[in-house]
Design a protein around this motif. Structure first.
Motif, short mmCIF file in Angstrom:
data_model
loop_
_atom_site.label_atom_id
_atom_site.label_comp_id
_atom_site.label_asym_id
_atom_site.label_seq_id
_atom_site.Cartn_x
_atom_site.Cartn_y
_atom_site.Cartn_z
N TYR A 53 -3.78 3.76 -2.12
CA TYR A 53 -4.30 4.71 -3.10
C TYR A 53 -3.63 6.07 -2.85
O TYR A 53 -3.33 6.42 -1.70
N ALA A 54 -3.40 6.81 -3.91
CA ALA A 54 -2.65 8.06 -3.81
C ALA A 54 -3.20 9.01 -2.74
O ALA A 54 -2.43 9.54 -1.93
N PRO A 55 -4.53 9.27 -2.69
CA PRO A 55 -5.03 10.18 -1.65
C PRO A 55 -4.80 9.66 -0.24
O PRO A 55 -4.56 10.44 0.68
N VAL A 56 -4.84 8.33 -0.07
CA VAL A 56 -4.62 7.74 1.25
C VAL A 56 -3.17 7.94 1.67
O VAL A 56 -2.86 8.33 2.81
N GLY A 57 -2.25 7.66 0.74
CA GLY A 57 -0.83 7.88 1.03
C GLY A 57 -0.56 9.33 1.37
O GLY A 57 0.22 9.64 2.28
N THR A 58 -1.21 10.24 0.64
CA THR A 58 -1.05 11.67 0.92
C THR A 58 -1.54 12.02 2.32
O THR A 58 -0.89 12.77 3.05
N ALA A 59 -2.68 11.46 2.71
CA ALA A 59 -3.24 11.73 4.04
C ALA A 59 -2.32 11.21 5.13
O ALA A 59 -2.07 11.90 6.13
#
Length: 668
Positions: free
Chosen positions: A496-502
């Motif tokens: 998920y985009a927020p996970v990849g960002t983290a």
């Protein structure tokens, strides 16, 4: 005044055509396209009708009723209606892909003729960008690109030069790609990391003009002085030091006046360029560069809306106020700030990459400094779910007043749901315990579309990763996270985009903290934090009884009313079972969306078949009429032409609806 009478009659007919065409083409027809198509249809058919027939008659001596009763007038009005609908179909079909303000999808913004003009300009610039890629050998090198290969250095250099010469948003995109070391070979990271954007600072006159336009008050009523020389200047905006009337030292961050229009145009080009890259190279496509471009566009949209940065700064500032691992966050003067201008507390210091003298002057324990920053980040991720997404050395300062860490620039902030935070913690716990089953459960909560996954193979791949980092003193955080990205990608999954960002923020943070302390072991320290996190979670009911009591009361307030209804609902269910009224039933129509989709599909199929049937039958009748010599043939011809007309109307309506649906589903 005959021409005035003729124009009025023509306008009446045009209004009727406008109303009838709108009804025939269906709801939600664009007003401007409809007016233009009707206007062009009426004018063109009237001219042809006059040139081919009316000018040879005495139509000026006839009234409107007599003209309309002429059989040629019926053909004229019918042609007017049909051509108006066909023109609308043309405008709908060739209306170019429109990205609204900074990539926001929309269809009702600019007048579509202006979008055509902008589209032509964009295509011209896109052609130039592709020409740049060919001239620098990037296009040719892509034909031989591999994930790992001898031509990495050559391809990376050509890619960097292409982005550099394209300028603008392409350079920022390249800089963003340089942080994705989990996707690109080292040669690419090195080349893209060298991209520099030479931005000319705003002049003193421009700065004063922006302050006068964007500040809600007069400059002299807010500031005692404003330094017109910028502290820093970037492609998005620039920062100036200032002094408020109350004596507070502040910085004023100004958005460049033309940046939004520039980005809107360049983001369109970037999306098309990445589409071309994906089509050109299977390796580039496997990286998911189009998804990266879309995410980059979203990030840029946030960066040029200072209201978002204001909210981010306030949120993280409030979080830091309550934290045991506090990083200083500048205060926002919201009364003076807006979407184009931010007034922030001035915190004097140096970036950790340049603040060696301050570390020495304050005798700062570098390991403890790095640990404070790390624990703050992990607390943001695991406890709060709101975290600074760009922790490079230029965004972490050492305060000149006391040597404490300062966090800067909140344009990019990530947000994790509670489930995602728990899954990330579960993943760290699985690594600590060498539990691949626990790690697998965690990762599968962090990715899209995992239903068809081979669980055994996935756990085996995770086990191999754990084995590579087992029984060593220092686990390389970057290698571990890169391995996770590789495994997820190899199994056709995507975080998920927020996970990849983290995860990418943690990679950047690892490098940043080693700038402070080259021997800092981020993963070992993270395990220490995880133990504290686990202990605080387990003992929270005892250490914070009042907070626990309040939480229990909140949950009971939600659940008690529902629990009280259970006996009555259970009794009602038993009665229905006894009476035989409970029937379990599920089909495709039980879902509202499925039912609507099937209904629309069926109705359009019927419309298509009706149009085709009318067309085929009318064409057959028209052909038969040519072999009939009786007077009845004229009626057969009329019926045939009427059927063909109806067929075209049905097919035009269907085409307009299909085009509109395609645009809506593709995000236009």
């Amino acid at each position: 005044m005959w021409y005035l009478k003729f124009i009025i009659e023509l306008l009446v007919i045009a209004v009727l055509i406008y109303m009838i065409s709108g009804r025939l083409m269906g709801p939600k027809v664009d007003f401007r396209k409809r007016v233009l198509s009707v206007s062009l249809g009426v004018v063109s058919t009237t001219f042809i009708y006059w040139y081919s027939y009316l000018r040879f008659t005495n139509y000026l001596d006839l009234d409107a009723i007599q003209v309309v009763q002429d059989e040629t007038a019926i053909l004229w009005i019918g042609s007017m209606l049909l051509i108006s609908m066909l023109l609308y179909l043309f405008f709908e079909l060739f209306d170019p892909v429109e990205l609204g303000e900074l990539g926001d999808p929309k269809t009702g913004g600019e007048f579509f003729l202006f979008r055509w003009r902008n589209r032509l300009r964009e295509q011209k610039r896109l052609s130039r960008i592709l020409e740049i890629s060919v001239r620098n050998g990037f296009s040719q090198a892509l034909d031989f690109a591999r994930r790992r290969g001898e031509n990495d250095r050559e391809l990376a250099r050509a890619f960097r030069v292409t982005l550099e010469e394209s300028g603008g948003i392409f350079i920022k995109f390249g800089q963003m790609l340089s942080t994705h070391s989990e996707l690109f070979p080292p040669a690419f990271i090195k080349e893209l990391g060298s991209l520099q954007q030479n931005v000319k600072p705003l002049t003193s006159q421009q700065v004063e003009k922006l302050l006068n336009e964007k500040l809600a008050y007069r400059i002299e009523d807010v500031f005692s002085e404003v330094d017109k020389e910028p502290l820093a200047a970037g492609s998005i905006g620039q920062v100036h030091r200032a002094l408020l009337k109350n004596g507070d030292e502040v910085v004023v961050k100004l958005l460049r006046p033309d940046i939004r229009s520039i980005m809107r145009d360049d983001l369109n080009l970037l999306l098309e360029f990445t589409q071309w890259l994906s089509n050109k190279s299977a390796w580039i496509n496997s990286i998911g560069i189009q998804d990266l471009a879309v995410g980059f566009a979203d990030s840029m949209r946030e960066e040029v809306n200072f209201n978002i940065e204001i909210r981010n700064t306030i949120q993280l500032g409030n979080i830091m106020e309550k934290s045991d691992h506090r990083l200083k966050v500048p205060k926002v003067y919201t009364e003076y700030s807006n979407d184009r201008l931010i007034v922030l507390e001035y915190l004097e210091g140096k970036s950790i990459a340049e603040g060696q003298d301050l570390f020495t002057f304050f005798d700062v324990d570098r390991s403890e400094f790095a640990r404070t920053v790390l624990f703050s980040y992990l607390e943001q991720i695991f406890f709060n779910g709101i975290f600074h997404a760009d922790p490079h050395p230029g965004n972490i300062f050492i305060d000149r007043m006391d040597g404490s860490p300062v966090l800067m620039d909140f344009g990019a902030v990530g947000r994790l749901s509670e489930d995602q935070r728990n899954a990330l913690y579960q993943f760290v716990l699985g690594i600590q315990q060498n539990d691949t089953d626990l790690m697998s459960d965690a990762v599968l909560q962090l990715v899209h579309d995992n239903e068809s996954l081979d669980r055994n193979q996935f756990e085996y791949a995770l086990g191999q990763t754990v084995m590579r980092i087992s029984h060593i003193d220092k686990i390389p955080t970057r290698e571990l996270i890169h391995s996770m990205f590789d495994i997820v990608r190899d199994f056709g999954l995507k975080f998920y985009a927020p996970v990849g960002t983290a995860l990418r923020a943690l990679i950047v943070l690892d490098s940043t903290l080693r700038t402070v302390d080259p021997n800092f072991d981020m993963f070992r320290e993270a395990k220490t934090f995880a133990k504290k996190y686990k202990a605080s979670y387990l003992f929270k009911p005892f250490t914070q009884p009042s907070a626990t009591k309040a939480k229990i009361e909140e949950e009971l307030a939600v659940w008690l009313p529902e629990l009280m209804k259970v006996p009555k609902r259970l009794d009602r269910l038993i009665q229905r079972v006894e009476s035989g009224k409970v029937i379990l039933h599920h089909d495709v129509f039980s879902d509202k969306h499925n039912s609507m989709f099937v209904t629309q599909l069926f109705s359009r199929f019927v419309l298509l078949m009706s149009g085709i049937t009318f067309g085929v039958i009318s064409a057959a009748l028209l052909a038969i009429a040519q072999f009939i010599d009786t007077a009845y043939a004229v009626y057969l011809n009329i019926a045939s032409y009427a059927g063909l007309f109806l067929s075209v109307v049905l097919l035009v309506r269907l085409s307009i609806q299909a085009i509109r649906d395609m645009k809506r589903t593709s995000g236009l």
